[in-house]
Design a protein around this motif. Sequence first.
Motif, PDB file in Angstrom:
ATOM      1  N   ILE A  82       0.865  -1.172   0.000  1.00 33.67           N
ATOM      2  CA  ILE A  82       0.000   0.000   0.000  1.00 33.67           C
ATOM      3  C   ILE A  82       0.906   1.226   0.000  1.00 33.67           C
ATOM      4  CG2 ILE A  82      -0.260   0.033   2.506  1.00 33.67           C
ATOM      5  CD1 ILE A  82      -3.179   0.967   2.026  1.00 33.67           C
ATOM      6  N   CYS A  83       0.456   2.320  -0.613  1.00 33.89           N
ATOM      7  CA  CYS A  83       1.355   3.387  -1.057  1.00 33.89           C
ATOM      8  C   CYS A  83       2.219   4.028   0.022  1.00 33.89           C
ATOM      9  CB  CYS A  83       0.541   4.464  -1.776  1.00 33.89           C
ATOM     10  SG  CYS A  83      -0.308   3.885  -3.255  1.00 33.89           S
ATOM     11  N   ALA A  84       1.606   4.717   0.980  1.00 29.81           N
ATOM     12  CA  ALA A  84       2.393   5.491   1.935  1.00 29.81           C
ATOM     13  C   ALA A  84       3.313   4.621   2.788  1.00 29.81           C
ATOM     14  CB  ALA A  84       1.471   6.342   2.811  1.00 29.81           C
ATOM     15  N   PRO A  85       2.849   3.470   3.296  1.00 31.49           N
ATOM     16  CA  PRO A  85       3.774   2.617   4.046  1.00 31.49           C
ATOM     17  C   PRO A  85       4.979   2.168   3.227  1.00 31.49           C
ATOM     18  CG  PRO A  85       1.521   1.978   4.510  1.00 31.49           C
ATOM     19  CD  PRO A  85       1.467   2.964   3.376  1.00 31.49           C
ATOM     20  N   SER A  86       4.748   1.850   1.967  1.00 31.33           N
ATOM     21  CA  SER A  86       5.857   1.434   1.115  1.00 31.33           C
ATOM     22  C   SER A  86       6.876   2.556   0.968  1.00 31.33           C
ATOM     23  CB  SER A  86       5.325   1.013  -0.258  1.00 31.33           C
ATOM     24  OG  SER A  86       6.386   0.683  -1.133  1.00 31.33           O
ATOM     25  N   ARG A  87       6.400   3.769   0.777  1.00 34.26           N
ATOM     26  CA  ARG A  87       7.312   4.897   0.602  1.00 34.26           C
ATOM     27  C   ARG A  87       8.074   5.198   1.883  1.00 34.26           C
ATOM     28  NH1 ARG A  87       5.414   7.880  -4.113  1.00 34.26           N
ATOM     29  NH2 ARG A  87       3.949   6.473  -5.157  1.00 34.26           N
ATOM     30  N   ALA A  88       7.403   5.053   3.010  1.00 34.59           N
ATOM     31  CA  ALA A  88       8.087   5.251   4.287  1.00 34.59           C
ATOM     32  C   ALA A  88       9.155   4.186   4.509  1.00 34.59           C
ATOM     33  CB  ALA A  88       7.064   5.244   5.421  1.00 34.59           C
ATOM     34  N   TYR A 366      -2.988  -5.432  -9.438  1.00 35.80           N
ATOM     35  CA  TYR A 366      -3.752  -6.432 -10.169  1.00 35.80           C
ATOM     36  C   TYR A 366      -4.273  -5.830 -11.469  1.00 35.80           C
ATOM     37  CZ  TYR A 366      -3.412  -9.140  -5.945  1.00 35.80           C
ATOM     38  OH  TYR A 366      -2.907  -9.825  -4.871  1.00 35.80           O
ATOM     39  N   LEU A 367      -3.968  -6.489 -12.564  1.00 38.76           N
ATOM     40  CA  LEU A 367      -4.452  -6.075 -13.878  1.00 38.76           C
ATOM     41  C   LEU A 367      -5.462  -7.110 -14.355  1.00 38.76           C
ATOM     42  CD1 LEU A 367      -1.110  -4.847 -15.506  1.00 38.76           C
ATOM     43  CD2 LEU A 367      -2.694  -3.631 -13.984  1.00 38.76           C
ATOM     44  N   GLY A 368      -6.494  -7.293 -13.541  1.00 39.22           N
ATOM     45  CA  GLY A 368      -7.547  -8.242 -13.846  1.00 39.22           C
ATOM     46  C   GLY A 368      -7.299  -9.638 -13.337  1.00 39.22           C
ATOM     47  N   GLU A 369      -6.097  -9.945 -12.877  1.00 39.64           N
ATOM     48  CA  GLU A 369      -5.851 -11.265 -12.311  1.00 39.64           C
ATOM     49  C   GLU A 369      -6.747 -11.465 -11.094  1.00 39.64           C
ATOM     50  OE1 GLU A 369      -2.132  -9.643 -14.231  1.00 39.64           O
ATOM     51  OE2 GLU A 369      -3.389  -8.953 -12.554  1.00 39.64           O
ATOM     52  N   HIS A 370      -7.322 -12.648 -10.987  1.00 48.60           N
ATOM     53  CA  HIS A 370      -8.292 -12.966  -9.940  1.00 48.60           C
ATOM     54  C   HIS A 370      -9.521 -12.064 -10.005  1.00 48.60           C
ATOM     55  CE1 HIS A 370      -5.171 -15.516  -8.311  1.00 48.60           C
ATOM     56  NE2 HIS A 370      -4.364 -14.475  -8.190  1.00 48.60           N
ATOM     57  N   GLY A 371      -9.730 -11.434 -11.160  1.00 44.41           N
ATOM     58  CA  GLY A 371     -10.864 -10.534 -11.318  1.00 44.41           C
ATOM     59  C   GLY A 371     -10.682  -9.205 -10.620  1.00 44.41           C
ATOM     60  N   TRP A 372      -9.457  -8.885 -10.222  1.00 42.92           N
ATOM     61  CA  TRP A 372      -9.210  -7.736  -9.344  1.00 42.92           C
ATOM     62  C   TRP A 372      -8.503  -6.570 -10.030  1.00 42.92           C
ATOM     63  CZ3 TRP A 372      -6.708 -11.232  -5.058  1.00 42.92           C
ATOM     64  CH2 TRP A 372      -7.721 -11.819  -4.284  1.00 42.92           C
ATOM     65  N   PHE A 373      -8.636  -5.397  -9.359  1.00 41.74           N
ATOM     66  CA  PHE A 373      -7.732  -4.269  -9.497  1.00 41.74           C
ATOM     67  C   PHE A 373      -7.280  -3.941  -8.073  1.00 41.74           C
ATOM     68  CE2 PHE A 373     -11.849  -2.552  -8.595  1.00 41.74           C
ATOM     69  CZ  PHE A 373     -11.667  -1.364  -7.899  1.00 41.74           C
ATOM     70  N   ASP A 374      -6.386  -3.018  -7.912  1.00 43.72           N
ATOM     71  CA  ASP A 374      -5.792  -2.614  -6.638  1.00 43.72           C
ATOM     72  C   ASP A 374      -4.645  -3.543  -6.234  1.00 43.72           C
ATOM     73  OD1 ASP A 374      -6.166  -0.320  -4.731  1.00 43.72           O
ATOM     74  OD2 ASP A 374      -6.117  -1.959  -3.299  1.00 43.72           O
ATOM     75  N   LYS A 375      -4.365  -3.621  -4.931  1.00 41.42           N
ATOM     76  CA  LYS A 375      -3.135  -4.264  -4.438  1.00 41.42           C
ATOM     77  C   LYS A 375      -3.394  -4.915  -3.080  1.00 41.42           C
ATOM     78  CE  LYS A 375      -2.629   0.516  -3.557  1.00 41.42           C
ATOM     79  NZ  LYS A 375      -2.671   1.724  -4.386  1.00 41.42           N
ATOM     80  N   ARG A 376      -2.568  -4.661  -2.046  1.00 36.36           N
ATOM     81  CA  ARG A 376      -2.775  -4.995  -0.634  1.00 36.36           C
ATOM     82  C   ARG A 376      -2.440  -6.425  -0.232  1.00 36.36           C
ATOM     83  NH1 ARG A 376      -6.150  -0.427   1.173  1.00 36.36           N
ATOM     84  NH2 ARG A 376      -6.455   0.777  -0.716  1.00 36.36           N
ATOM     85  N   PHE A 377      -2.750  -7.389  -1.058  1.00 37.42           N
ATOM     86  CA  PHE A 377      -2.509  -8.779  -0.695  1.00 37.42           C
ATOM     87  C   PHE A 377      -1.035  -9.190  -0.794  1.00 37.42           C
ATOM     88  CE2 PHE A 377      -7.098  -9.740  -1.525  1.00 37.42           C
ATOM     89  CZ  PHE A 377      -7.357 -10.494  -0.372  1.00 37.42           C
ATOM     90  N   ILE A 378      -0.715 -10.254  -0.099  1.00 38.05           N
ATOM     91  CA  ILE A 378       0.595 -10.892  -0.203  1.00 38.05           C
ATOM     92  C   ILE A 378       0.710 -11.717  -1.479  1.00 38.05           C
ATOM     93  CG2 ILE A 378      -0.012 -13.017   1.041  1.00 38.05           C
ATOM     94  CD1 ILE A 378       2.728 -12.827   2.456  1.00 38.05           C
ATOM     95  N   TYR A 451       0.379  -6.615   6.318  1.00 31.22           N
ATOM     96  CA  TYR A 451      -0.629  -5.656   5.856  1.00 31.22           C
ATOM     97  C   TYR A 451      -1.635  -5.410   6.972  1.00 31.22           C
ATOM     98  CZ  TYR A 451      -4.575  -3.624   3.400  1.00 31.22           C
ATOM     99  OH  TYR A 451      -5.593  -2.783   3.025  1.00 31.22           O
ATOM    100  N   TYR A 452      -2.021  -4.122   7.200  1.00 27.92           N
ATOM    101  CA  TYR A 452      -2.777  -3.750   8.389  1.00 27.92           C
ATOM    102  C   TYR A 452      -4.169  -3.162   8.138  1.00 27.92           C
ATOM    103  CZ  TYR A 452       1.811  -3.940  10.700  1.00 27.92           C
ATOM    104  OH  TYR A 452       3.022  -4.336  11.186  1.00 27.92           O
ATOM    105  N   GLU A 453      -4.447  -2.591   6.987  1.00 29.07           N
ATOM    106  CA  GLU A 453      -5.621  -1.730   6.835  1.00 29.07           C
ATOM    107  C   GLU A 453      -6.916  -2.531   6.665  1.00 29.07           C
ATOM    108  OE1 GLU A 453      -5.539   2.212   4.525  1.00 29.07           O
ATOM    109  OE2 GLU A 453      -6.844   0.941   3.331  1.00 29.07           O
ATOM    110  N   TYR A 454      -7.474  -2.958   7.788  1.00 25.67           N
ATOM    111  CA  TYR A 454      -8.755  -3.676   7.780  1.00 25.67           C
ATOM    112  C   TYR A 454      -9.449  -3.461   9.128  1.00 25.67           C
ATOM    113  CZ  TYR A 454     -12.276  -7.326   7.575  1.00 25.67           C
ATOM    114  OH  TYR A 454     -13.478  -7.995   7.577  1.00 25.67           O
ATOM    115  N   PRO A 455     -10.763  -3.250   9.130  1.00 23.87           N
ATOM    116  CA  PRO A 455     -11.619  -2.978   7.980  1.00 23.87           C
ATOM    117  C   PRO A 455     -11.271  -1.628   7.354  1.00 23.87           C
ATOM    118  CG  PRO A 455     -12.931  -3.654   9.874  1.00 23.87           C
ATOM    119  CD  PRO A 455     -11.553  -3.331  10.378  1.00 23.87           C
ATOM    120  N   GLY A 456     -11.292  -1.601   6.063  1.00 24.76           N
ATOM    121  CA  GLY A 456     -10.915  -0.396   5.346  1.00 24.76           C
ATOM    122  C   GLY A 456     -11.241  -0.551   3.886  1.00 24.76           C
TER     123      GLY A 456
END
Length: 553
Positions: A82-88, A366-378, A451-456
């Motif tokens: 996720i963006c900000a944690p990665s940059r930090a 994710y570029l459609g893999e698993h039907g998804w967009f976005d990130k977050r998962f391992i 990864y921490y952001e849940y529920p979110g």
Amino acid sequence: MGREKNMLKTMAIVGLGALGLAAACKPAEPDSSRPNIVFIMSDDHACQAISAYSNHLIETPNIDRLAKEGMLFTNACVTNSICAPSRATILTGKHAHIHGKIDNVFPFDTTNVTFPQLFQKAGYQTAMFGKLHFGNSPKGFDEFMILPDQGDYYNPDFSTSKGDTTIIGYVTDVITDLTLDWLGNRREKDKPFLLMYLHKAPHREWIPAERHYREFTQKTFPEPETLFDDYEGRGTAAKEAEMNLLNHMTISADNKIYPEVADELGIKEASDWGKNVFLQKYRRLNPEQKDAYDSVYEPINDAFKEAYPNMSDQDLMRWKYQRYMQDYLGCIASVDENVGRVLDYLDANGLSENTIVVYTSDQGFYLGEHGWFDKRFIYDESFKTPLLIRWPEKIQAGSVSDEMVQNLDFAQTFLAAAGLPQPNDMQGESLMPLLTGQTAQWDRDAVYYHYYEYPGFHMVKRHYGIVTTEYKLAHFYYDVDEWELYDRKNDPYELNNVFDDPAYADVVSRMKKELWELREEYQDSQELDQKFIQKYKERGLIKKKAEVGSVIF
């Protein structure tokens, strides 16, 4: 598991405090023989959208130059997708639970010393242009111009040490103009430099440059094999995540259907977020930009109005995927062009030989893999990140590394390359042995993820795990207690959780033991997990699912 410890007026030098620098390490004297560093990072650029990794979606000849002239990493990954944690993590060389930026909302611990502070202290000239995505006063930079928060694709605002300004144009071009202006007009030629050149693209909502509208909106892209994944064979987390193209990608903000067209067709979504964001972005365009936009997207809207009443869910999923790829990849085309502009400048001005050039992203996507967009998962598409490094004096051209490396390692790598001391509290490992062919000195065989952001937003459950070149073990927690094990060699799409398979019992036992060791090594623990959960609750960040919805900033 071992670790080695368009042209602006001249900006004023930024006087930023360097907290704890004297205690962190002893500064070295400036030395013109030290390498320059150009750190190029895009936002949400998936490996599968770089032709050095795979050319099934797009050709990226300029980014590929770094692989041909340097090293390509096939197992580069992040500590928290996720963006900000990665940059930090990149700036500090520390995991999120140490630097405090566990998600995009939680505060960064500003007592952390960042590697640019150390370079500045050691006599490097330092500059940052583009997207930082947390805080508007980055430490350790003589000059910066950064996008506030996510920034805008057109006519972006910038924060500087002298206040805010707006620049007319397309963000990827503008960031490159700023970078080249600094290199050509304000770089002190008697000093080595650290330059962070950071793109907004291809972050959501994926608006390409005008020059790429027609080309990409007329293309059809191959569908991933798992576009219609039903998530069988995996745990609760994959089934409950809210990042499905059909159900959670917004028709207006993401797919560029005008709100009035969506209303006319009776399309109902979880909230008005998509419509509001579309209008916000559209209203930023000046009259000429709107004319160019409408000339391409109005015909798309007209075609959709005609087709939508007869679309099945499968038809709509496929349509959304194509619209997604057309805009996402159109954004990347501009990134690649502009990376080429910077590389050409370095070559033309005799800077390439003694300059380390890095291309990476803050995470995968994710570029459609698993039907998804976005990130977050391992899972790999979000966990893995592109990493290409060129340094002609040290790196053999065309080399490839399959070792497990992380964004955690950048700070120490740069410090080692510059001959600067590495603070003991950094948690990464210098990549210098890999870059210089001394692979026998590299002894890491596993990396740690949390990864921490849940529920979110997107409702990806909290989880931590360990990953090797062969296996991936993850523990999902908070409202579940579930384990997942994937055989990365035999199940590259990560479709089958073999945690309970007796044939993998010994692997589970070994991987759990190594996971606990990594948790201890990196000073993470169940107590910290509970501490962060409690802090979420105290700040009102933990919400019920119905309150969260299915959107992302």
